[in-house]
Every structure is written in C-alpha cells, then in structure tokens.
Design a protein around this motif. Sequence first.
Motif, PDB file in Angstrom:
ATOM      1  N   ASN A  62       0.866  -1.177   0.000  1.00 25.40           N
ATOM      2  CA  ASN A  62       0.000   0.000   0.000  1.00 25.40           C
ATOM      3  C   ASN A  62       0.908   1.235   0.000  1.00 25.40           C
ATOM      4  O   ASN A  62       2.144   1.098  -0.113  1.00 25.40           O
ATOM      5  N   ALA A  63       0.349   2.425   0.119  1.00 23.96           N
ATOM      6  CA  ALA A  63       1.151   3.656   0.039  1.00 23.96           C
ATOM      7  C   ALA A  63       2.196   3.723   1.150  1.00 23.96           C
ATOM      8  O   ALA A  63       3.346   4.107   0.903  1.00 23.96           O
ATOM      9  N   ASP A  64       1.825   3.325   2.376  1.00 24.25           N
ATOM     10  CA  ASP A  64       2.800   3.332   3.480  1.00 24.25           C
ATOM     11  C   ASP A  64       3.921   2.329   3.219  1.00 24.25           C
ATOM     12  O   ASP A  64       5.088   2.602   3.491  1.00 24.25           O
ATOM     13  N   GLY A  65       3.566   1.166   2.687  1.00 24.55           N
ATOM     14  CA  GLY A  65       4.562   0.158   2.355  1.00 24.55           C
ATOM     15  C   GLY A  65       5.513   0.626   1.263  1.00 24.55           C
ATOM     16  O   GLY A  65       6.717   0.381   1.335  1.00 24.55           O
ATOM     17  N   GLU A  66       4.972   1.297   0.257  1.00 20.70           N
ATOM     18  CA  GLU A  66       5.814   1.839  -0.831  1.00 20.70           C
ATOM     19  C   GLU A  66       6.837   2.830  -0.278  1.00 20.70           C
ATOM     20  O   GLU A  66       8.016   2.796  -0.643  1.00 20.70           O
ATOM     21  N   ARG A  67       6.367   3.728   0.605  1.00 20.97           N
ATOM     22  CA  ARG A  67       7.282   4.724   1.190  1.00 20.97           C
ATOM     23  C   ARG A  67       8.372   4.055   2.018  1.00 20.97           C
ATOM     24  O   ARG A  67       9.556   4.402   1.903  1.00 20.97           O
ATOM     25  N   LEU A  68       7.972   3.100   2.840  1.00 22.64           N
ATOM     26  CA  LEU A  68       8.959   2.423   3.679  1.00 22.64           C
ATOM     27  C   LEU A  68       9.958   1.649   2.829  1.00 22.64           C
ATOM     28  O   LEU A  68      11.169   1.715   3.080  1.00 22.64           O
ATOM     29  N   LEU A  69       9.481   0.944   1.827  1.00 25.03           N
ATOM     30  CA  LEU A  69      10.385   0.182   0.958  1.00 25.03           C
ATOM     31  C   LEU A  69      11.386   1.101   0.265  1.00 25.03           C
ATOM     32  O   LEU A  69      12.577   0.794   0.205  1.00 25.03           O
ATOM     33  N   ALA A  70      10.931   2.228  -0.229  1.00 20.89           N
ATOM     34  CA  ALA A  70      11.822   3.166  -0.925  1.00 20.89           C
ATOM     35  C   ALA A  70      12.926   3.683   0.005  1.00 20.89           C
ATOM     36  O   ALA A  70      14.059   3.917  -0.437  1.00 20.89           O
ATOM     37  N   GLN A  71      12.610   3.822   1.277  1.00 22.67           N
ATOM     38  CA  GLN A  71      13.604   4.335   2.218  1.00 22.67           C
ATOM     39  C   GLN A  71      14.503   3.250   2.782  1.00 22.67           C
ATOM     40  O   GLN A  71      15.687   3.479   3.022  1.00 22.67           O
ATOM     41  N   ILE A  72      13.949   2.072   2.992  1.00 18.58           N
ATOM     42  CA  ILE A  72      14.683   1.055   3.733  1.00 18.58           C
ATOM     43  C   ILE A  72      15.436   0.051   2.853  1.00 18.58           C
ATOM     44  O   ILE A  72      16.487  -0.441   3.243  1.00 18.58           O
ATOM     45  N   ALA A  73      14.933  -0.256   1.668  1.00 17.42           N
ATOM     46  CA  ALA A  73      15.580  -1.266   0.814  1.00 17.42           C
ATOM     47  C   ALA A  73      17.012  -0.892   0.440  1.00 17.42           C
ATOM     48  O   ALA A  73      17.906  -1.742   0.540  1.00 17.42           O
ATOM     49  N   PRO A  74      17.278   0.359   0.025  1.00 20.49           N
ATOM     50  CA  PRO A  74      18.673   0.693  -0.307  1.00 20.49           C
ATOM     51  C   PRO A  74      19.613   0.569   0.898  1.00 20.49           C
ATOM     52  O   PRO A  74      20.759   0.140   0.755  1.00 20.49           O
ATOM     53  N   VAL A  75      19.118   0.888   2.080  1.00 18.36           N
ATOM     54  CA  VAL A  75      19.930   0.780   3.291  1.00 18.36           C
ATOM     55  C   VAL A  75      20.213  -0.693   3.595  1.00 18.36           C
ATOM     56  O   VAL A  75      21.344  -1.057   3.927  1.00 18.36           O
ATOM     57  N   LEU A  76      19.201  -1.536   3.465  1.00 21.13           N
ATOM     58  CA  LEU A  76      19.384  -2.970   3.696  1.00 21.13           C
ATOM     59  C   LEU A  76      20.345  -3.568   2.671  1.00 21.13           C
ATOM     60  O   LEU A  76      21.205  -4.372   3.025  1.00 21.13           O
ATOM     61  N   ASP A  77      20.234  -3.140   1.423  1.00 17.46           N
ATOM     62  CA  ASP A  77      21.159  -3.624   0.394  1.00 17.46           C
ATOM     63  C   ASP A  77      22.604  -3.186   0.707  1.00 17.46           C
ATOM     64  O   ASP A  77      23.538  -3.963   0.553  1.00 17.46           O
ATOM     65  N   SER A  78      22.773  -1.953   1.166  1.00 18.02           N
ATOM     66  CA  SER A  78      24.113  -1.466   1.543  1.00 18.02           C
ATOM     67  C   SER A  78      24.672  -2.248   2.719  1.00 18.02           C
ATOM     68  O   SER A  78      25.862  -2.580   2.755  1.00 18.02           O
TER      69      SER A  78
END
Length: 85
Positions: A62-78
């Motif tokens: 959902n919209a909250d999930g999209e926002r969280l994924l955009a912020q957290i996925a690059p950090v988790l990948d790093s």
Amino acid sequence: MRRLPPLGAIEAFVQVARLGSIKAAAEELALSAPALSRRVQSLERFIAKPLFARRHQAMVLNADGERLLAQIAPVLDSLSDAVES
C-alpha cells in the motif's frame, strides 16, 4: 537511542515486497510461510500501520509500504554489501 524493529522483520518485509508473495519470500529466506508472515506482522505492529493489501495469492504494497520500501531497501542492500565485503 530510538528502538529499531528486528532486522529479520525488515528483511522479511523487503523480500515480500520485492517478490509479491509470502511463499516466494519464505523460500528465498529459508523460512516457513507462517514464520515469515509473523515477521511482517511484527513490523506492521511496530510501526502501527499495515504495509500491504493482502490478496488471495499475493501481497501488494500500500502507500505506506511503498514509502517504507523506498527508504529502507537501499539501506538494507548497503548493509548486506558491507557484510559480504
């Protein structure tokens, strides 16, 4: 210091978001589907918001999930890259 959700819950969220299903993410993370589902639910409880629209065979952000994924996925990948190197 602020409390953070468990890393396993964050990892579960990112994999479900990327793969679109609990079953596929569970296989990727070598967990049972119920265990993975509990991790996602624990993250949703931690932030007090649902992150997915749950459908019969799929999980859609959902919209909250999209926002969280955009912020957290690059950090988790790093973080993953740093641990591997």
